[in-house]
Design an enzyme around this catalytic site. Sequence first.
Site, PDB file in Angstrom:
ATOM      1  N   TYR A 117      45.400  36.159  35.290  1.00  0.00           N
ATOM      2  CA  TYR A 117      44.210  36.712  34.627  1.00  0.00           C
ATOM      3  C   TYR A 117      42.957  35.913  35.000  1.00  0.00           C
ATOM      4  O   TYR A 117      41.940  36.456  35.419  1.00  0.00           O
ATOM      5  CB  TYR A 117      44.394  36.697  33.101  1.00  0.00           C
ATOM      6  CG  TYR A 117      43.167  37.190  32.367  1.00  0.00           C
ATOM      7  CD1 TYR A 117      43.053  38.526  32.011  1.00  0.00           C
ATOM      8  CD2 TYR A 117      42.098  36.342  32.089  1.00  0.00           C
ATOM      9  CE1 TYR A 117      41.915  39.004  31.375  1.00  0.00           C
ATOM     10  CE2 TYR A 117      40.955  36.798  31.456  1.00  0.00           C
ATOM     11  CZ  TYR A 117      40.869  38.129  31.100  1.00  0.00           C
ATOM     12  OH  TYR A 117      39.740  38.593  30.484  1.00  0.00           O
ATOM     13  N   ASP A 166      44.756  41.942  30.529  1.00  0.00           N
ATOM     14  CA  ASP A 166      45.114  41.223  29.298  1.00  0.00           C
ATOM     15  C   ASP A 166      45.283  42.235  28.169  1.00  0.00           C
ATOM     16  O   ASP A 166      45.360  43.440  28.422  1.00  0.00           O
ATOM     17  CB  ASP A 166      44.052  40.158  28.956  1.00  0.00           C
ATOM     18  CG  ASP A 166      42.746  40.776  28.470  1.00  0.00           C
ATOM     19  OD1 ASP A 166      42.568  42.008  28.619  1.00  0.00           O
ATOM     20  OD2 ASP A 166      41.915  40.036  27.927  1.00  0.00           O
ATOM     21  N   GLU A 210      36.255  30.924  31.257  1.00  0.00           N
ATOM     22  CA  GLU A 210      37.506  31.702  31.312  1.00  0.00           C
ATOM     23  C   GLU A 210      38.675  30.909  30.728  1.00  0.00           C
ATOM     24  O   GLU A 210      39.536  31.477  30.066  1.00  0.00           O
ATOM     25  CB  GLU A 210      37.811  32.144  32.746  1.00  0.00           C
ATOM     26  CG  GLU A 210      36.856  33.186  33.309  1.00  0.00           C
ATOM     27  CD  GLU A 210      36.712  34.438  32.455  1.00  0.00           C
ATOM     28  OE1 GLU A 210      37.670  34.845  31.773  1.00  0.00           O
ATOM     29  OE2 GLU A 210      35.608  35.008  32.457  1.00  0.00           O
TER      30      GLU A 210
HETATM   31  N1  ADE Z   1      37.302  37.105  27.785  1.00  0.00           N
HETATM   32  C1  ADE Z   1      37.778  36.536  28.886  1.00  0.00           C
HETATM   33  N2  ADE Z   1      36.840  36.447  29.835  1.00  0.00           N
HETATM   34  C2  ADE Z   1      35.721  36.951  29.311  1.00  0.00           C
HETATM   35  C3  ADE Z   1      34.392  37.117  29.776  1.00  0.00           C
HETATM   36  N3  ADE Z   1      34.060  36.744  31.006  1.00  0.00           N
HETATM   37  N4  ADE Z   1      33.496  37.698  28.966  1.00  0.00           N
HETATM   38  C4  ADE Z   1      33.864  38.066  27.711  1.00  0.00           C
HETATM   39  N5  ADE Z   1      35.088  37.937  27.215  1.00  0.00           N
HETATM   40  C5  ADE Z   1      36.011  37.377  27.996  1.00  0.00           C
END
Ligand code: ADE
Length: 345
Positions: free
Chosen positions: A125, A143, A45
């Site tokens: 987030y 987001d 993340e």
């Molecule tokens: N963007 C942010 N977190 C994500 C996730 N867990 N899987 C795919 N795209 C992401």
Amino acid sequence: MPALSADLPDLRAALLAWFDRQGRDLPWRQGPEGQRDPYRAWVAEVLLQQTQVARGLGYYQRFLTAFPTVQALADAPLADVLKAWEGCGYYARARNLHRAAQVIAQQGFPEAYGGWLDLPGVGPYTAAALSSLSLNETRAVNDGNVRRVLARLHAEPQPTPRWVQAQADALLDPARPGAWNEAVMDLGATVCTPRRPQCGDCPLAAWCAARAGGQPAAYPAPKARAAVQEVRAVAVLIGTPQRAVLEQREGALLGGLWGLPAQPYDPARPGAQAQALRDLCARLHATPGDPLGEVTHAMTHRRVIWQVYAATGGPPPADVRGAALSRLDHKALSLAQARADSLFT
Ligand code: ADE
């Protein structure tokens, strides 16, 4: 079009069924739903905060190979963490991961959203993603992808952050919060894309007000773009692309990385570039040499342009291979290498 609120169970079931069939197979998506390994989920993340999935895959594998556990990350010198993050940009993320790993090594992983939010480098987030993915907490992520999907679903041209959060909270499936969040992410990344949404493949098409209006790509209305700031500097290579004088950078963007000595200048001032080169060499007790060329690096809000010069004298050069360098420094070293190669071929 069916009313969205009355149809919530069907809408949720449609998106989750699509996700179960078509969700992306990504390396951080291992383990039972709602109980992801918090270390792997956290690294992913943080990486995905400013890096797209396609580019993030390689960085993720490299980082986990270097630091397979939170203890390994906490015990590592910061220089090694920056080296493993090299090329990925936004290095504050790596410094925060390192600091947070030291907190986690002492206190254990957070057991709720608020605990995640208290860690350096974790905003709403990331805390929502991690608490839903590894703690099964009902927290909706918000987001750019989520904003676009929800703006279209409701045909809302100007979605404010508060509006998006309220809609995201209302839709989130409390039975499968982590899967729901990743389903919305995947829908936004693969189907409900900014310019050419693939409405024919969309599991939410039946409820989508923007699609019903015939102009799905018009939502949300484009935001006024912040101007891109141009930063110009001179940089000097003393030594060779393999052994060069390096200085450690300071500041939020590149702090902790190493790089060629550089000096910014204001291109609007006549003679500023030559003056910057003289000042830089005077500070290093070096003598300016030939120009090697120009390198540029574009980020979202900044474009950095360096005029690179050879120089002699100054402090002793060091081995560049072991040091974490920015992409612009790598470009400058490649430029110098290309010049050296062309002189001997
Ligand atoms: N963007 C942010 N977190 C994500 C996730 N867990 N899987 C795919 N795209 C992401």
